[in-house]
Design an enzyme around this catalytic site. Structure first.
Site, PDB file in Angstrom:
ATOM      1  CG  LEU A  52       4.290  24.751  17.451  1.00  0.00           C
ATOM      2  CD1 LEU A  52       3.602  23.956  16.348  1.00  0.00           C
ATOM      3  CD2 LEU A  52       5.601  24.076  17.796  1.00  0.00           C
ATOM      4  CB  SER A  53       8.796  28.030  19.279  1.00  0.00           C
ATOM      5  OG  SER A  53       9.848  28.203  20.198  1.00  0.00           O
ATOM      6  N   PRO A  54       7.143  27.889  22.427  1.00  0.00           N
ATOM      7  CG  PRO A  54       7.030  26.293  24.134  1.00  0.00           C
ATOM      8  CD  PRO A  54       6.998  26.438  22.638  1.00  0.00           C
TER       9      PRO A  54
END
Ligand code: GSH
Length: 236
Positions: free
Chosen positions: A27-29
């Site tokens: 989820l974490s760019p």
């Protein structure tokens, strides 16, 4: 922690490589940026890089933190910062149109359970499967919540459709759910409050670093040289 100790003893007996754990959720760019740059440094720095899938929702919930994009001014800043960082880090990241609705709302629990199953049963595919999930979400703005989306990423990463289906089935088992929770708890014990969280083990001391913008400092702690986000042989 037990996993880190085991990895440390098996790696340090055969080499002097320092263990660096990268706790991540697709989820974490920002984590994708750090993940790609660390992969580039793996053959350059004397480190053993271990990818540790966790649940960012679990980390946020346990620490009382929340996604920075939920603060409107931070969200505005992050949209610009991510694009600048992606260009500088040379990672093909683009913004997701409906981040709050399509990503934060739906979450990545199923995807991270799948990644955990890969880690447990087919660890050689952990890195490419994670990358393909990031590519879907953060490069092509495609879904990663539906089973067929996860299967498509897995097959693109090189798993056969049979292997991918078995892993998908496995990902709803108590073993996989417990493993994801245990790894998330490990990250929390190290002091994680967000992602990416890197833990460098130096002289048996764990050092937690938060952020893809902390890799130069990571190099410093490891006694290694930072050669920018795209180290090239000519700079060595
Ligand atoms: N400056 C950091 C920002 C990282 C970041 O904002 N990560 C988000 C997830 S993508 C997070 O977990 N934030 C928690 C926080 O800011 O407290 C970087 O360059 O990586």
């Amino acid at each position: 922690m037990a996993a880190a100790r085991q990895a440390l003893s098996s790696s340090s007996s055969s080499s002097n490589k320092k263990l660096v754990e990268c706790f991540y959720d697709v989820l974490s760019p920002y984590t994708w940026l750090g993940f790609e740059v660390l992969c580039r440094y793996r053959p350059i720095w004397n480190m053993e890089l271990r990818f540790r899938p966790v649940s960012i929702a679990g980390i946020m919930h346990s620490t009382g933190n929340r996604a920075p994009a939920l603060v409107p001014k931070k969200g505005e800043y992050i949209s610009k910062d991510l694009l600048r960082m992606a260009k500088y880090y040379q990672v093909p990241l683009h913004l997701v149109k409906d981040f709050l609705g399509s990503v934060l709302e739906k979450g990545t629990l199923e995807a991270m359970r799948f990644v955990t199953a890969v880690d447990m049963a087919e660890p050689q595919f952990l890195e490419p499967v994670s990358r393909e999930l990031w590519m879907r979400l953060w490069s092509r703005d495609e879904d990663i919540t539906q089973p067929e989306s996860i299967l498509a990423a897995a097959e693109r990463a090189g798993l056969s459709s049979d292997q991918a289906r078995k892993l998908l089935e496995m990902s709803s088992s108590p073993e996989v759910k417990n493993r994801l929770k245990a790894t998330t708890d490990e990250a929390l014990k190290y002091g994680a409050f967000g992602l990416p969280s890197f833990v460098a083990h130096i002289n048996e001391e764990p050092h937690l670093l938060f952020g893809s913008d902390r890799l130069e400092l990571l190099g410093h702690l490891l006694g290694e040289k930072w050669l920018g986000p795209v180290p090239t042989p000519s700079k060595l």
